[in-house]
Design an enzyme around this catalytic site. Structure first.
Site, PDB file in Angstrom:
ATOM      1  N   GLU A  39      76.178  27.275   4.036  1.00 30.97           N
ATOM      2  CA  GLU A  39      76.948  27.910   2.971  1.00 30.97           C
ATOM      3  C   GLU A  39      76.288  27.467   1.688  1.00 30.97           C
ATOM      4  O   GLU A  39      76.290  26.284   1.353  1.00 30.97           O
ATOM      5  CB  GLU A  39      78.391  27.419   3.082  1.00 30.97           C
ATOM      6  CG  GLU A  39      79.390  28.312   2.414  1.00 30.97           C
ATOM      7  CD  GLU A  39      79.883  27.685   1.150  1.00 30.97           C
ATOM      8  OE1 GLU A  39      79.270  27.984   0.096  1.00 30.97           O
ATOM      9  OE2 GLU A  39      80.838  26.924   1.188  1.00 30.97           O
ATOM     10  N   CYS A  87      81.167  26.758  -5.432  1.00 28.92           N
ATOM     11  CA  CYS A  87      80.314  27.735  -4.755  1.00 28.92           C
ATOM     12  C   CYS A  87      80.877  29.142  -4.912  1.00 28.92           C
ATOM     13  O   CYS A  87      80.149  30.119  -4.816  1.00 28.92           O
ATOM     14  CB  CYS A  87      80.180  27.377  -3.284  1.00 28.92           C
ATOM     15  SG  CYS A  87      81.752  27.090  -2.478  1.00 28.92           S
TER      16      CYS A  87
HETATM   17  P1  NDP Z   1      71.210  19.937  -2.295  1.00 24.57           P
HETATM   18  O1  NDP Z   1      70.951  21.088  -1.425  1.00 24.57           O
HETATM   19  O2  NDP Z   1      70.051  19.216  -2.850  1.00 24.57           O
HETATM   20  O3  NDP Z   1      72.082  18.843  -1.552  1.00 24.57           O
HETATM   21  C1  NDP Z   1      73.182  19.175  -0.742  1.00 24.57           C
HETATM   22  C2  NDP Z   1      73.302  18.175   0.376  1.00 24.57           C
HETATM   23  O4  NDP Z   1      72.141  18.245   1.178  1.00 24.57           O
HETATM   24  C3  NDP Z   1      73.426  16.768  -0.090  1.00 24.57           C
HETATM   25  O5  NDP Z   1      74.302  16.078   0.761  1.00 24.57           O
HETATM   26  C4  NDP Z   1      71.999  16.249   0.058  1.00 24.57           C
HETATM   27  O6  NDP Z   1      71.962  14.878   0.281  1.00 24.57           O
HETATM   28  C5  NDP Z   1      71.551  16.951   1.291  1.00 24.57           C
HETATM   29  N1  NDP Z   1      70.120  17.125   1.433  1.00 24.57           N
HETATM   30  C6  NDP Z   1      69.244  17.528   0.488  1.00 24.57           C
HETATM   31  N2  NDP Z   1      68.018  17.653   1.035  1.00 24.57           N
HETATM   32  C7  NDP Z   1      68.127  17.320   2.342  1.00 24.57           C
HETATM   33  C8  NDP Z   1      67.224  17.247   3.431  1.00 24.57           C
HETATM   34  N3  NDP Z   1      65.944  17.554   3.280  1.00 24.57           N
HETATM   35  N4  NDP Z   1      67.708  16.872   4.629  1.00 24.57           N
HETATM   36  C9  NDP Z   1      68.996  16.562   4.806  1.00 24.57           C
HETATM   37  N5  NDP Z   1      69.885  16.604   3.804  1.00 24.57           N
HETATM   38  C10 NDP Z   1      69.471  16.988   2.595  1.00 24.57           C
HETATM   39  O7  NDP Z   1      72.140  20.425  -3.413  1.00 24.57           O
HETATM   40  P2  NDP Z   1      72.715  19.631  -4.651  1.00 24.57           P
HETATM   41  O8  NDP Z   1      73.920  18.916  -4.200  1.00 24.57           O
HETATM   42  O9  NDP Z   1      71.700  18.823  -5.342  1.00 24.57           O
HETATM   43  O10 NDP Z   1      73.085  20.830  -5.571  1.00 24.57           O
HETATM   44  C11 NDP Z   1      72.033  21.660  -6.036  1.00 24.57           C
HETATM   45  C12 NDP Z   1      72.507  23.063  -6.167  1.00 24.57           C
HETATM   46  O11 NDP Z   1      73.103  23.517  -4.942  1.00 24.57           O
HETATM   47  C13 NDP Z   1      73.580  23.259  -7.172  1.00 24.57           C
HETATM   48  O12 NDP Z   1      73.081  23.289  -8.461  1.00 24.57           O
HETATM   49  C14 NDP Z   1      74.121  24.567  -6.712  1.00 24.57           C
HETATM   50  O13 NDP Z   1      73.313  25.605  -7.138  1.00 24.57           O
HETATM   51  C15 NDP Z   1      74.070  24.474  -5.222  1.00 24.57           C
HETATM   52  N6  NDP Z   1      75.338  24.058  -4.626  1.00 24.57           N
HETATM   53  C16 NDP Z   1      76.007  24.923  -3.847  1.00 24.57           C
HETATM   54  C17 NDP Z   1      77.210  24.571  -3.310  1.00 24.57           C
HETATM   55  C18 NDP Z   1      77.973  25.455  -2.392  1.00 24.57           C
HETATM   56  O14 NDP Z   1      79.101  25.112  -2.066  1.00 24.57           O
HETATM   57  N7  NDP Z   1      77.474  26.533  -1.909  1.00 24.57           N
HETATM   58  C19 NDP Z   1      77.831  23.312  -3.603  1.00 24.57           C
HETATM   59  C20 NDP Z   1      77.035  22.443  -4.404  1.00 24.57           C
HETATM   60  C21 NDP Z   1      75.833  22.820  -4.867  1.00 24.57           C
HETATM   61  P3  NDP Z   1      71.616  13.829  -0.868  1.00 24.57           P
HETATM   62  O15 NDP Z   1      72.874  13.564  -1.538  1.00 24.57           O
HETATM   63  O16 NDP Z   1      71.127  12.677  -0.131  1.00 24.57           O
HETATM   64  O17 NDP Z   1      70.608  14.454  -1.743  1.00 24.57           O
END
Ligand code: NDP
Length: 706
Positions: free
Chosen positions: A264, A303
């Site tokens: 998502e 989101c």
């Molecule tokens: P990320 O995709 O960077 O992170 C989301 C989660 O994925 C975090 O728990 C992160 O962990 C983890 N993660 C990141 N890279 C990896 C990997 N290679 N392997 C395993 N886990 C990973 O998103 P952000 O939270 O930084 O947000 C960035 C953008 O995402 C926002 O600006 C927005 O555009 C979007 N977003 C969308 C949401 C939705 O509900 N659809 C919600 C929030 C954000 P870690 O904390 O360790 O980095």
């Protein structure tokens, strides 16, 4: 975040204990979103993820498997009640993420609400077993001895979740609830910036003592190698950015290893204002209110937030003005602990920087700021002062407009904060086209009081969306809102929204189960599913002529402790007379010609002449199968799937066979539900009617024991 550890470590909860690395040096420092001061450190160096997963697959699966679907659903209710009484503790922690009290309620109360909803839906809509039937039996041989059907059983691994920073509680619980009901252990990986809130919630869940061991494990900190240790037995649900989703989706264990992957991701959700909804209409007001709410709740870090406000071209300026006026009159930015603050900070300074960058990119691509500023806003501090501060991740709401409404940037670039664009459409076709340019979204609002416009817009955009929210004067006050996914309905969306489905009522429990076709004899299908299948063995009481076994007891005399599926009753034949059909017609007023007018009935291609009312036959059947003396059967609460198949003219006879088909003891009551397979036949053995009779039966024969 910086790389200098300055504050206490956020522990993980794995293999039934709280865990921190043996060497606490290093890690990532998490800052208070309001003050920019160090708050916590996250570090899970040295965690053996393979062991964490194996523990879930073994201990978690074993302990959850000791309970039935209903027992697990009931535990969710107990847990929800426990957490509800302690939610103030989590609000206090949640303020540090920049969330106002309302924002925290969306996250915390919303998450607890999901547990309540799944608890009641699980007990109402699922059987009290661990095998769920999917659809009817298909007979596969001429003599009926070989048949097939589909069942759901839980997947044998773990339900891993990788969560976003914006809803540390709700995001975790919306995935945990359906996994738990299905009987699949959860491994939650919280996002680093707000993982301390998820940790506080998991601590309460563990301390409650309600959950079976292994139900939930929490990874605080990053888990970059989690997919390396998952396989086809497991599932991974991801929430976050589209780019991370893409890289996870491309992992060899997803492509070749068969890990079930659902995501998502950020989407550019739209709200469309109908042509009728001009300034001064209730729809216009409801629309503006909805746009401002979605821009400012969680400082727009949702989101589901509205990123694209799609309105009739002539109304662009009216909408921008009304949105600006509402923000000016309602929105107070500041430390969420300060009195009167309605919009807090973004979750981190990194997030603030990312949002500003995205806005600058949008401006470079042709967007213009029509409301708000990129400068640091004036805020209300925790001490109640009003000033501009350097620390903290505060931002002013921004409205952008675009000369070129088809500029890709407005449909592709997401500023994950309090930022929306207003764009004009010429007609409904263009509104649909513009909405679809988001390439797949979680949700869109269609705001109109014109039924034709609502139908055109909704059917035009539905296949690009997971949810369409229709707003008009009738729902303006009662709607749960554009941005609020409810546990009953799908949360997820196609294309850019990730293609997954996290919620969606009981179907989200099935995401954690495998559907399997099973084939065999009716007896074997009965044994596997616990549901009696036509053709399987029965112990029939009643009429010898129709298969009754000597000495068999009428099943209405049996409590649930004695009743077995397959216990049955066969009645004798009862003749149908014209006088009785006529009496029934006159007494009930159902004088439909097929029961009263011979010539008209004969002309009807379905009837041989006057026939008995179907309801008369069902009533007679009740009289034929009933065992009237007080006993363990407490009530008849309905019929299901009633079909009339062969018409019954006067002179024919009917009989009924009643078989205990499904027995569902209620976890919380002294009785349970019994569904009886009922078949009415005529004197030639033809099937006249089929249905299920639903009754409540005591677990022990206590009320009328003597
Ligand atoms: P990320 O995709 O960077 O992170 C989301 C989660 O994925 C975090 O728990 C992160 O962990 C983890 N993660 C990141 N890279 C990896 C990997 N290679 N392997 C395993 N886990 C990973 O998103 P952000 O939270 O930084 O947000 C960035 C953008 O995402 C926002 O600006 C927005 O555009 C979007 N977003 C969308 C949401 C939705 O509900 N659809 C919600 C929030 C954000 P870690 O904390 O360790 O980095």
């Amino acid at each position: 975040m910086t790389t200098t550890p300055m504050a206490p470590l956020v522990p993980s909860f794995v293999q039934n204990s709280w865990w921190t690395p043996s060497d606490p040096a290093g890690g990532t420092s998490v800052l208070d979103a309001n003050t920019g001061k160090p708050l916590a450190t996250v570090n899970n160096d040295g965690m053996d993820l393979a062991k964490v997963v194996e523990y879930g697959r073994t201990v978690g699966q074993r302990e959850l498997g000791k309970l039935s679907l209903h027992e697990r659903a009931l535990k969710l209710k107990e847990l929800a009640q426990f957490l509800n009484e302690r939610r103030e503790e989590i609000y206090e922690i949640s303020y540090r993420t920049g969330s106002t009290k309302i924002d925290s309620m969306v996250d915390i109360d919303g998450g607890i609400g999901v547990l309540f909803t799944f608890s009641s839906k699980g007990r109402r809509e699922l059987p009290n077993s661990n095998v769920i039937l999917d659809g009817p039996m298909e007979v596969l041989s001429r003599d009926g001895s070989f048949a097939g059907e589909h069942i759901y059983t839980r997947i044998p691994g773990v339900a891993a979740q990788i969560n976003a920073f914006n809803f540390p509680v709700w995001g975790m619980l919306e995935k945990f609830a359906p996994a738990f009901i299905a009987g699949v252990p959860t491994i939650a990986k919280a996002a680093t910036p707000t993982g301390y809130v998820a940790e506080a919630m998991v601590r309460l869940m563990v301390d409650s003592g309600i959950l079976p061991e292994g139900s939930i494990q929490l990874i605080s900190g990053s888990a970059r190698t989690l997919l390396d240790v998952l396989d086809y037995r497991d599932m991974l649900s991801f929430t976050g950015s589209a780019s991370t989703a893409s890289s996870l989706k491309a992992h060899k264990n997803v492509i070749d290893g068969g890990v079930r992957f659902t995501s998502e991701t950020d989407s550019l959700n739209a709200a469309i204002l109908g042509p009728d909804a001009v300034t001064g209409t209730p729809e216009f007001d409801a629309f503006v209110k909805s746009v401002v709410t979605e821009m400012t709740v969680k400082a727009g870090q949702k989101c589901t937030a509205i990123r694209r406000v799609i309105v009739p071209a002539a109304l662009v300026q009216d909408v921008v003005k009304a949105v600006g006026e509402r923000i000016d009159s309602r929105v107070v930015i500041g430390d969420p602990r300060a009195e009167g603050v309605t919009m807090g900070a973004l979750a981190s300074l990194e997030q603030l920087r990312d949002v500003r960058c995205a806005v600058e990119e949008m401006i470079a691509a042709g967007g213009e700021i029509a409301y708000g500023t990129l400068d640091a806003p004036v805020i209300r501090t925790a001490e109640g002062e009003t000033k501009t501060v350097d620390a903290g991740a505060f931002m002013s709401p921004l409205v952008l407009t675009w000369d070129d409404v088809k500029n890709q940037a407005v449909h592709n670039l997401e500023a994950f904060g309090p930022v929306s664009s207003v764009i004009g459409y010429a007609d409904l076709d263009e509104a649909i086209e513009l909405t679809a340019m988001g390439s797949g979204s979680l949700v869109a609002t269609v705001c109109t009081n014109d039924a034709d416009a609502a139908r055109t817009l909704t059917t035009g955009i539905a296949s690009h969306h997971g949810r369409v929210h229709m707003l008009n004067r009738e729902t303006a006050r009662s709607s749960t809102g554009h941005g609020a996914p409810v546990p009953h309905l799908v949360h997820g969306g196609p294309g850019r929204a990730g293609g997954g489905e996290e919620l969606g009522g009981i179907r989200s429990v099935f995401h954690h189960m495998q559907r399997t076709a099973i084939q065999g004899s009716p007896n074997m299908l009965t044994a596997v599913t616990g549901v009696w299948h036509a053709g399987a063995d029965r112990v029939i009481a009643g009429c010898d002529e129709f298969g009754a076994v000597e000495g068999a007891i009428h099943p209405f005399r049996k409590s649930l402790a004695e009743l077995q599926i397959g216990d049955a009753f066969a009645s004798p034949l009862r003749e149908v007379t014209l006088a009785e059909i006529t009496d029934f017609a006159n007494e009930t007023g159902d004088t439909f010609y097929a029961h009263t007018d011979a010539a008209a009935a004969e002309a009807n291609p379905f009837f041989p002449g006057i026939v008995a009312h179907g309801y008369l036959l069902v009533s007679w059947a009740a009289g034929l199968f009933v065992q009237p003396a007080p006993g363990p059967v407490l009530a008849n609460y309905g019929l299901e799937n009633l079909r009339f198949i062969t018409p019954v003219p006067d002179g024919d006879s009917i009989r009924v066979t009643l078989t205990a088909k499904k027995i569902t003891p209620r976890v919380t009551d002294e009785y349970g539900e019994v569904a009886w397979d009922a078949v009415i036949n005529n004197q030639d053995g033809e099937i006249v009617a089929t249905y299920d009779v639903l009754t409540l039966v005591e677990k022990e024969n206590t009320t009328y024991a003597n």
